[in-house]
Write a protein that holds these residues in place. Structure first.
Motif, short mmCIF file in Angstrom:
data_model
loop_
_atom_site.label_atom_id
_atom_site.label_comp_id
_atom_site.label_asym_id
_atom_site.label_seq_id
_atom_site.Cartn_x
_atom_site.Cartn_y
_atom_site.Cartn_z
N LEU A 71 0.87 -1.19 0.00
CA LEU A 71 0.00 0.00 0.00
C LEU A 71 0.90 1.23 0.00
CD1 LEU A 71 -2.83 1.38 0.38
CD2 LEU A 71 -2.20 1.55 2.78
N ASP A 72 0.64 2.16 -0.92
CA ASP A 72 1.39 3.41 -0.97
C ASP A 72 0.43 4.55 -0.61
OD1 ASP A 72 3.43 5.22 -1.43
OD2 ASP A 72 2.90 5.45 -3.55
N ALA A 73 0.63 5.16 0.54
CA ALA A 73 -0.30 6.16 1.04
C ALA A 73 0.19 7.56 0.66
CB ALA A 73 -0.43 6.03 2.56
N GLY A 74 -0.60 8.29 -0.12
CA GLY A 74 -0.16 9.60 -0.64
C GLY A 74 0.75 9.36 -1.82
N THR A 75 0.24 8.64 -2.81
CA THR A 75 1.10 8.12 -3.89
C THR A 75 1.49 9.16 -4.92
OG1 THR A 75 1.29 6.26 -5.42
CG2 THR A 75 -0.83 7.38 -5.40
N GLY A 76 0.78 10.31 -4.96
CA GLY A 76 1.10 11.32 -5.97
C GLY A 76 0.95 10.71 -7.36
N PRO A 77 1.93 10.95 -8.26
CA PRO A 77 1.80 10.40 -9.61
C PRO A 77 2.30 8.97 -9.72
CG PRO A 77 3.73 11.82 -9.46
CD PRO A 77 3.10 11.82 -8.09
N GLY A 78 2.41 8.28 -8.56
CA GLY A 78 2.74 6.85 -8.61
C GLY A 78 4.22 6.54 -8.57
N VAL A 79 4.99 7.41 -7.93
CA VAL A 79 6.45 7.20 -7.84
C VAL A 79 6.76 5.81 -7.28
CG1 VAL A 79 8.53 7.98 -6.66
CG2 VAL A 79 6.94 9.65 -7.59
N VAL A 80 6.15 5.48 -6.14
CA VAL A 80 6.49 4.20 -5.47
C VAL A 80 5.97 3.00 -6.28
CG1 VAL A 80 6.11 2.82 -3.38
CG2 VAL A 80 6.72 5.25 -3.19
N PRO A 81 4.69 2.99 -6.72
CA PRO A 81 4.25 1.85 -7.52
C PRO A 81 5.10 1.64 -8.77
CG PRO A 81 2.36 3.13 -6.79
CD PRO A 81 3.57 3.90 -6.38
N LEU A 82 5.46 2.73 -9.46
CA LEU A 82 6.24 2.58 -10.69
C LEU A 82 7.67 2.12 -10.38
CD1 LEU A 82 4.79 5.67 -12.54
CD2 LEU A 82 4.58 3.30 -13.29
N TYR A 99 -1.51 -1.33 -4.08
CA TYR A 99 -2.67 -0.45 -3.87
C TYR A 99 -2.13 0.93 -3.49
CZ TYR A 99 -5.35 -4.75 -3.74
OH TYR A 99 -5.91 -5.94 -4.07
N SER A 100 -2.94 1.95 -3.69
CA SER A 100 -2.48 3.28 -3.29
C SER A 100 -3.66 4.18 -2.96
CB SER A 100 -1.61 3.91 -4.38
OG SER A 100 -2.35 4.00 -5.57
N ILE A 101 -3.33 5.24 -2.21
CA ILE A 101 -4.36 6.22 -1.82
C ILE A 101 -3.83 7.60 -2.24
CG2 ILE A 101 -5.67 7.21 0.11
CD1 ILE A 101 -4.83 4.64 1.71
N GLU A 102 -4.69 8.40 -2.81
CA GLU A 102 -4.29 9.76 -3.22
C GLU A 102 -5.54 10.62 -3.27
OE1 GLU A 102 -1.37 11.50 -3.83
OE2 GLU A 102 -2.84 13.08 -4.13
N ILE A 117 -0.48 -2.99 -10.65
CA ILE A 117 -0.69 -1.69 -10.00
C ILE A 117 -2.16 -1.33 -10.11
CG2 ILE A 117 -0.04 0.75 -9.98
CD1 ILE A 117 2.61 0.03 -11.23
N LYS A 118 -2.84 -1.35 -9.00
CA LYS A 118 -4.29 -1.03 -9.00
C LYS A 118 -4.47 0.48 -9.14
CE LYS A 118 -5.39 -5.28 -7.95
NZ LYS A 118 -5.82 -6.13 -9.04
N PRO A 119 -5.59 0.93 -9.71
CA PRO A 119 -5.83 2.39 -9.77
C PRO A 119 -5.87 2.95 -8.36
CG PRO A 119 -7.47 1.16 -11.03
CD PRO A 119 -6.69 0.14 -10.27
N PRO A 120 -5.34 4.15 -8.13
CA PRO A 120 -5.35 4.71 -6.77
C PRO A 120 -6.77 4.88 -6.24
CG PRO A 120 -4.09 6.10 -8.27
CD PRO A 120 -4.74 5.05 -9.11
N ILE A 121 -6.90 4.71 -4.95
CA ILE A 121 -8.20 4.98 -4.30
C ILE A 121 -8.21 6.48 -4.02
CG2 ILE A 121 -9.61 4.54 -2.25
CD1 ILE A 121 -8.01 1.86 -1.99
N LEU A 158 3.72 -4.49 2.93
CA LEU A 158 4.55 -3.28 3.00
C LEU A 158 3.66 -2.06 2.83
CD1 LEU A 158 7.35 -1.85 3.00
CD2 LEU A 158 7.38 -2.13 0.51
N MET A 159 3.74 -1.15 3.81
CA MET A 159 2.98 0.10 3.73
C MET A 159 3.99 1.22 3.58
SD MET A 159 0.03 0.32 6.56
CE MET A 159 -1.28 -0.86 6.30
N VAL A 160 3.81 2.04 2.57
CA VAL A 160 4.79 3.11 2.33
C VAL A 160 4.11 4.47 2.47
CG1 VAL A 160 6.47 4.03 0.68
CG2 VAL A 160 5.95 1.58 0.66
N PHE A 161 4.77 5.37 3.18
CA PHE A 161 4.36 6.77 3.24
C PHE A 161 5.58 7.54 2.73
CE2 PHE A 161 2.06 4.58 6.56
CZ PHE A 161 0.79 5.16 6.59
#
Ligand SMILES: C[S@@+](CC[C@H](N)C(=O)[O-])C[C@H]1O[C@@H](n2cnc3c(N)ncnc32)[C@H](O)[C@@H]1O
Length: 502
Positions: free
Chosen positions: A182-193, A210-213, A238-242, A260-263
């Protein structure tokens, strides 16, 4: 008997018993089957059911899969990762995708002077906003250019930085062969990419991200970059951000067993929240963390942001999480992080083509962002830590908290090296921490005093625990800090087996 019926019995048994023999389900089957027949019917389904089978004599022990297999990077995979790090740049496909996205969004060519000037303005605004106290910040990424400026200026550095952090997590044994992120506050997807790129150099590992933005502009950029740079059916999904606000987010919207949870650079943007409220937010999401999962919080290395991260980490430690790294509590005490400004560094990245275009102006340095400097903490629900070292009971060393009693004396300490060189060409300076001090403490070495007996202080990676024998204590009044002077007579050794840090 249909396979589905066998699976139904298996599931029912697994609900009641965490561990059982496969033969135990035979009485519940409509038709009696041999253990081997049952096993061949269910073998492929077991991972999906979260179950493991272990051959036990002529039978199989079935158990709940509590920990996914740890990702072990092979020599071939490590070679590929090293080659990628050596280039110190984003993959060409991503650099091009960012350029194309900017062209598509603005309707202008990359050479267009008006568009470049608007990008420069967006970058300058973002940087000035960033230096304001968090509660005065205005940046919400609601305007297209604020996200385009982010893509041009911040994205490349944060992308490479994330890959360094992934390599670090792999070395620490915190990544899994199959994981949910989970990437929390993913912006343009830096961490997922970055995950997709890092995983592309692995043979078999898979990940679902997964991500939240909350910013629509960021989500639009995220989806465009994802679709240009990754394909469906690849090993990283890579799921679409929530689209949601982290503060009010309902954790039930994400899977239960996040590995893994990333902020990444996101918590510092929650300006209105106190440290305790940020801890509440992290703990709320940590309710969805697997028992052996990790939380990675990364923040820019700037002093206020970095220090806030340490305060947050301690608040989370006091509320039950374990600080895995980079801190090592070698005396078993809690620390006083109020003035803890500690960050890791990496080799500069190569400027992108777009940075090159933006820097064709009177103040080129304002638009080139290539430094990798970041503060991070890894937290766990279990008690796993990177360093298990504790100062041995009979060591003839002082706690750093006692340093004020030994001004102008030569003494011995054991402490972690918590910075790279902060000094200049004449004097090397490294932040030290043993978890006991409330004022900053630095080891200072004049360059001409570096010897084979003390050079480990210079060469050891960030976070390494070292023993310093014979340092001279000085109080630095101007900075209300202590300097431990290392001379050619000082011996510095590793206090434990070295750990690697990028
Ligand atoms: C500096 S960017 C970091 C983006 C990315 N994680 C990275 O490291 O490059 C911070 C991101 O957090 C998002 N953010 C800030 N506050 C948020 C909130 N309350 N809820 C959801 N997202 C938020 C912002 O919209 C932005 O995309």
């Amino acid at each position: 008997m249909a396979n589905n019926d066998i699976i139904a019995v298996l599931k029912k048994t697994a609900k009641k018993q965490p561990v059982f023999l496969l033969s135990e389900i035979i009485p519940y089957l409509d038709e009696p089957l041999a253990v081997d027949q049952i096993f061949s019917a269910i073998a492929k389904k077991l991972p999906g059911l979260g179950l493991l089978a272990k051959k036990t004599g002529n039978d199989y022990t079935i158990s709940q899969k509590t920990a996914e297999e740890t990702l072990a990077i092979t020599a071939v995979e490590a070679g590929r990762q090293d080659a990628s790090f050596a280039s110190q740049r984003m993959p060409p496909i991503l650099e091009t995708a960012i350029e194309q996205y900017i062209v598509k969004k603005t309707g202008k060519e990359l050479s267009d002077p008006v568009m470049l000037d608007r990008l420069r303005k967006a970058i300058v605004f973002q940087k000035s906003d960033y230096w304001k106290p968090t509660h005065q910040r205005a940046l919400k990424y609601t305007k297209a250019y604020s996200v385009l400026g982010y893509l041009a200026y911040h994205f490349p550095v944060y992308f490479v930085q994330t890959e360094h952090l992934l390599a670090m997590l792999a070395r620490d044994g915190l990544l899994k062969e199959k994981m949910t992120v989970l990437d929390a506050g993913t912006g343009p997807g830096v961490v997922p990419l970055a995950i997709a790129d890092f995983w592309s150099r692995l043979e078999t590992a898979t990940a679902t991200v997964y991500s939240i933005e909350r910013s629509e502009e960021h989500i639009e950029a995220f989806l465009s970059l994802r679709d240009q740079c990754t394909k469906k059916g690849e090993r990283v999904s890579i799921k679409p951000p929530i689209k949601a606000d982290l503060v009010t987010f309902d954790p039930e919207k994400i899977p239960q067993q996040i590995d893994l949870m990333v902020f990444s650079n996101s918590l510092n943007e929650l300006g209105g929240l106190s440290i305790e409220e940020r801890a509440d937010l992290v703990l709320k999401l940590a309710g969805r963390l697997a028992p052996d999962g990790s939380i990675l919080i990364v923040e820019p290395a700037e002093e206020t942001t970095s220090t806030s991260l340490r305060l947050l980490a301690l608040a989370l430690k006091k509320r039950g999480l374990t600080i895995h790294s980079p801190c090592s509590f070698i005396w078993g005490t809690n620390c006083t992080p109020d003035r803890c400004w500690s960050f890791a560094t990496g080799r500069n990245i190569q400027p992108t083509r777009l940075m090159g275009r933006l820097s064709e102006c009177d103040e080129p340095f304002r638009y080139i962002n290539i430094d990798i400097k970041y503060s991070y903490v890894v937290l766990r629900k279990d008690e796993k830590t990177r360093h298990s070292y504790r100062v041995p009971a009979k060591s003839r060393v002082l706690r750093v908290s006692q340093v004020h009693r030994h001004i102008d004396k030569r003494v011995n300490f054991i402490a972690a090296k918590m910075s790279e060189n902060l000094g200049d060409g004449k004097n090397l300076m490294f932040r030290l921490c043993d978890g006991t001090a409330d004022k900053p403490v630095f080891a200072v070495v004049p360059v001409y005093h570096v010897t084979p007996e003390n050079e480990v202080l210079k060469t050891a990676p960030y976070g390494t625990i070292v023993k310093l024998d014979g340092v001279l204590v000085r109080y630095n009044k101007a900075h209300n800090a202590y300097n431990l002077l290392v001379s050619r007579n000082t011996r510095v050794t590793m206090a434990e087996v070295p750990d690697q840090e990028d």
